[in-house]
Write a protein that holds these residues in place. Sequence first.
Motif, PDB file in Angstrom:
ATOM      1  N   LEU A 291     -18.225 -29.739  33.584  1.00  0.00           N
ATOM      2  CA  LEU A 291     -18.985 -29.090  34.652  1.00  0.00           C
ATOM      3  C   LEU A 291     -18.144 -28.922  35.912  1.00  0.00           C
ATOM      4  O   LEU A 291     -18.081 -27.821  36.487  1.00  0.00           O
ATOM      5  CB  LEU A 291     -20.236 -29.914  34.971  1.00  0.00           C
ATOM      6  CG  LEU A 291     -20.993 -29.537  36.251  1.00  0.00           C
ATOM      7  CD1 LEU A 291     -21.550 -28.127  36.156  1.00  0.00           C
ATOM      8  CD2 LEU A 291     -22.103 -30.544  36.536  1.00  0.00           C
ATOM      9  N   ARG A 294     -15.428 -26.326  35.629  1.00  0.00           N
ATOM     10  CA  ARG A 294     -15.977 -24.968  35.717  1.00  0.00           C
ATOM     11  C   ARG A 294     -16.283 -24.597  37.168  1.00  0.00           C
ATOM     12  O   ARG A 294     -16.042 -23.467  37.601  1.00  0.00           O
ATOM     13  CB  ARG A 294     -17.240 -24.857  34.864  1.00  0.00           C
ATOM     14  CG  ARG A 294     -16.991 -24.851  33.367  1.00  0.00           C
ATOM     15  CD  ARG A 294     -18.296 -24.713  32.597  1.00  0.00           C
ATOM     16  NE  ARG A 294     -18.858 -23.373  32.729  1.00  0.00           N
ATOM     17  CZ  ARG A 294     -18.740 -22.405  31.822  1.00  0.00           C
ATOM     18  NH1 ARG A 294     -18.051 -22.630  30.712  1.00  0.00           N
ATOM     19  NH2 ARG A 294     -19.288 -21.231  32.011  1.00  0.00           N
ATOM     20  N   ILE A 295     -16.823 -25.550  37.909  1.00  0.00           N
ATOM     21  CA  ILE A 295     -17.118 -25.289  39.322  1.00  0.00           C
ATOM     22  C   ILE A 295     -15.829 -25.051  40.098  1.00  0.00           C
ATOM     23  O   ILE A 295     -15.743 -24.138  40.933  1.00  0.00           O
ATOM     24  CB  ILE A 295     -17.916 -26.458  39.926  1.00  0.00           C
ATOM     25  CG1 ILE A 295     -19.322 -26.517  39.313  1.00  0.00           C
ATOM     26  CG2 ILE A 295     -18.009 -26.332  41.442  1.00  0.00           C
ATOM     27  CD1 ILE A 295     -20.150 -27.697  39.772  1.00  0.00           C
ATOM     28  N   ARG A 298     -14.561 -21.473  39.271  1.00  0.00           N
ATOM     29  CA  ARG A 298     -15.382 -20.348  39.711  1.00  0.00           C
ATOM     30  C   ARG A 298     -15.665 -20.357  41.202  1.00  0.00           C
ATOM     31  O   ARG A 298     -16.037 -19.340  41.764  1.00  0.00           O
ATOM     32  CB  ARG A 298     -16.688 -20.339  38.913  1.00  0.00           C
ATOM     33  CG  ARG A 298     -16.465 -19.886  37.478  1.00  0.00           C
ATOM     34  CD  ARG A 298     -17.497 -20.449  36.523  1.00  0.00           C
ATOM     35  NE  ARG A 298     -17.204 -20.028  35.148  1.00  0.00           N
ATOM     36  CZ  ARG A 298     -16.292 -20.614  34.377  1.00  0.00           C
ATOM     37  NH1 ARG A 298     -15.608 -21.640  34.848  1.00  0.00           N
ATOM     38  NH2 ARG A 298     -16.074 -20.178  33.147  1.00  0.00           N
ATOM     39  N   HIS A 299     -15.513 -21.507  41.846  1.00  0.00           N
ATOM     40  CA  HIS A 299     -15.755 -21.602  43.285  1.00  0.00           C
ATOM     41  C   HIS A 299     -14.528 -22.136  44.011  1.00  0.00           C
ATOM     42  O   HIS A 299     -14.651 -22.852  45.003  1.00  0.00           O
ATOM     43  CB  HIS A 299     -16.960 -22.511  43.559  1.00  0.00           C
ATOM     44  CG  HIS A 299     -18.232 -22.012  42.959  1.00  0.00           C
ATOM     45  ND1 HIS A 299     -19.246 -22.849  42.539  1.00  0.00           N
ATOM     46  CD2 HIS A 299     -18.658 -20.755  42.689  1.00  0.00           C
ATOM     47  CE1 HIS A 299     -20.235 -22.130  42.037  1.00  0.00           C
ATOM     48  NE2 HIS A 299     -19.898 -20.858  42.123  1.00  0.00           N
ATOM     49  N   ASP A 323     -11.534 -24.270  31.408  1.00  0.00           N
ATOM     50  CA  ASP A 323     -12.734 -25.104  31.442  1.00  0.00           C
ATOM     51  C   ASP A 323     -12.535 -26.399  30.667  1.00  0.00           C
ATOM     52  O   ASP A 323     -13.031 -27.453  31.065  1.00  0.00           O
ATOM     53  CB  ASP A 323     -13.923 -24.334  30.853  1.00  0.00           C
ATOM     54  CG  ASP A 323     -14.294 -23.129  31.699  1.00  0.00           C
ATOM     55  OD1 ASP A 323     -13.937 -23.108  32.891  1.00  0.00           O
ATOM     56  OD2 ASP A 323     -14.930 -22.200  31.164  1.00  0.00           O
ATOM     57  N   CYS A 348     -25.726 -29.998  35.660  1.00  0.00           N
ATOM     58  CA  CYS A 348     -25.714 -28.971  36.704  1.00  0.00           C
ATOM     59  C   CYS A 348     -27.104 -28.812  37.320  1.00  0.00           C
ATOM     60  O   CYS A 348     -27.237 -28.613  38.533  1.00  0.00           O
ATOM     61  CB  CYS A 348     -25.227 -27.647  36.116  1.00  0.00           C
ATOM     62  SG  CYS A 348     -24.917 -26.357  37.337  1.00  0.00           S
ATOM     63  N   GLY A 391     -22.791 -23.194  45.404  1.00  0.00           N
ATOM     64  CA  GLY A 391     -22.521 -22.550  44.124  1.00  0.00           C
ATOM     65  C   GLY A 391     -23.750 -21.905  43.510  1.00  0.00           C
ATOM     66  O   GLY A 391     -24.888 -22.280  43.782  1.00  0.00           O
ATOM     67  N   GLU A 395     -23.276 -18.349  37.891  1.00  0.00           N
ATOM     68  CA  GLU A 395     -21.836 -18.144  37.823  1.00  0.00           C
ATOM     69  C   GLU A 395     -21.166 -19.252  37.023  1.00  0.00           C
ATOM     70  O   GLU A 395     -20.151 -19.031  36.366  1.00  0.00           O
ATOM     71  CB  GLU A 395     -21.246 -18.100  39.236  1.00  0.00           C
ATOM     72  CG  GLU A 395     -21.714 -16.917  40.070  1.00  0.00           C
ATOM     73  CD  GLU A 395     -21.151 -16.972  41.477  1.00  0.00           C
ATOM     74  OE1 GLU A 395     -20.384 -17.918  41.758  1.00  0.00           O
ATOM     75  OE2 GLU A 395     -21.469 -16.093  42.289  1.00  0.00           O
ATOM     76  N   VAL A 396     -21.735 -20.458  37.086  1.00  0.00           N
ATOM     77  CA  VAL A 396     -21.143 -21.588  36.379  1.00  0.00           C
ATOM     78  C   VAL A 396     -21.473 -21.533  34.893  1.00  0.00           C
ATOM     79  O   VAL A 396     -20.628 -21.769  34.037  1.00  0.00           O
ATOM     80  CB  VAL A 396     -21.637 -22.921  36.985  1.00  0.00           C
ATOM     81  CG1 VAL A 396     -21.059 -24.104  36.223  1.00  0.00           C
ATOM     82  CG2 VAL A 396     -21.243 -23.009  38.457  1.00  0.00           C
TER      83      VAL A 396
END
Length: 402
Positions: A291, A294-295, A298-299, A323, A348, A391, A395-396
Motif C-alpha cells: 500500500l 503504491r502511495i 502515485r503521490h 508496486d 487503505c 491522496g 488513484e491508489v
Amino acid sequence: MKDDLCSRSRQIFNFTDNPLVYRYTAGCDGPQTQGFSMQDPTACGGITDVDLNALMAEQDVQCMESYAVAVRFFSYSMGRTDIDVAILERPPVNELLLRLRDYQKLIMDMLSKDNRQMEHFDPEFLRKTDLTPEMRSDSLDWLIKMQGPLALLDEDLHVVMAMVDLMLCEAIILRCDYPLLLLTTIWCVRSGSRTGNTLTLEELLRTFGYRYTEQEVLAMGLTMRSKIESFVPVVTPWHFFDTYSLGSMDIPRKQRVMFDDACNYVFELGLTEEMLSHYAASLRCCAVIYLIRRIFRRHCFYLPDHEEYHTERTRCPCCTLPDWSELLALITGMEETLELKQLAYVYCVFLCRARNFIAIPEHAHIYRAAFDKYNTAEKHFIASNRLLTNGNMQEVFPAITP
C-alpha cells in the motif's frame, strides 16, 4: 529470539565503511545513527564542506549494488538463476552472501512460526465468548494511549495483541476476565521487553485501579503458560516489517524515514481491527508495504525534494518505484496476487477513515489513539502528512475501487 528479530536484519548492510559517511559522523559525540543525518554538519567536528545530496546519492548507489547482489542470491537460492562460484568467493561479495544466508534462515524461521500461529487460529475466537469486536478495539485503543505510562515499545503493542488473540483462540475467556488477561499479558510482555524502563507489578495493578490482586495475575499467567507458551515469542507484522525492510532498499534514503513511519502508522491503525487477525502476520506486513509503495509512486509529488528531482533529472526515484519489487517477491515468497491487493485495499480504507480526524479533530473513533500518536514531532507528523491525507483512493487502487 526477540533480539534476533529486531537486530539481525539491520546488520546485513553496513555503510559505515563509506569514507563520506565516516567523515560526516567522526566528530560527533555519542552513538551515531548509520547513514544520513539532517542535523547541522557544524555540530559534527566543525565539518561544513560535506555535500549532503552527494552523500545521499552515494548511499543510494551502494543500496542499488547491494540490491542487485541480494536479488541474485535469493533468485539463486530458489533455483531460478545460476551464480558464478568464482564471484561468490571474492570479498566483499562472499561476506555479504554469508549474511544473506543467515538472513534467509531467519525469514524461514519466522514464516514457520507464523504458519503455526495461523494453524491454531480460531476464526470464531470472539464468538465463543461474550466478548465483542468493539471491546477488543476499545482495549487496543486504550493500550496505545497508555503506551507511555506502561513503558511499552511499539513492538510490545503488537506482541500484546498477538498473545491476547492466541489466548482467546486457545481458551474461553469471558468478558469479566478479559481485563485480567490484558493486564497479565502486558506484565508478561514487559518482563521480556527490550525497553530499559522498569514497571513493577504493583504499578501495573495500580494502573488497573487495583481491580485484581497479584495472586489473580499469577494464576492467569499460569493459565497462559499452559495454553500458549509454545508460541512464544510470537511473530507479528511489526517483526516481519523489520525483517522485510531489506526488500525496500529501492526507496531513496531521503524518503526512507517517511516510508517507515507511514508503514508503522498503518500497522497500528490495523491493531484495533479484529478482522485483520484472520490474516497471517506476514501477509498483513506485505499488504502494508504494498500500500505505502503504491502511495509513494502515485503521490510522489508530496514527497520532499520532488521538484528538485524533476528539475535535475527526468523523474524522481519514486516515480518509477515498482508496486512490488522483484527482491520483495523473492524475500517474502509472495507475488503481487489479488489477495495481497485486496488486503492492502482494506488497510487503505482504514487510512482514509483515520484522516477524518484532520477535518473533525474532536471526532472519537477507534483510530484516535494511533492518529494522535503519529501526529507528533517524534513521528514526523506522518498521520497528517499530505502524502497520506490528500491522496485519492481511486488513484491508489483504480482496479479494485468500485
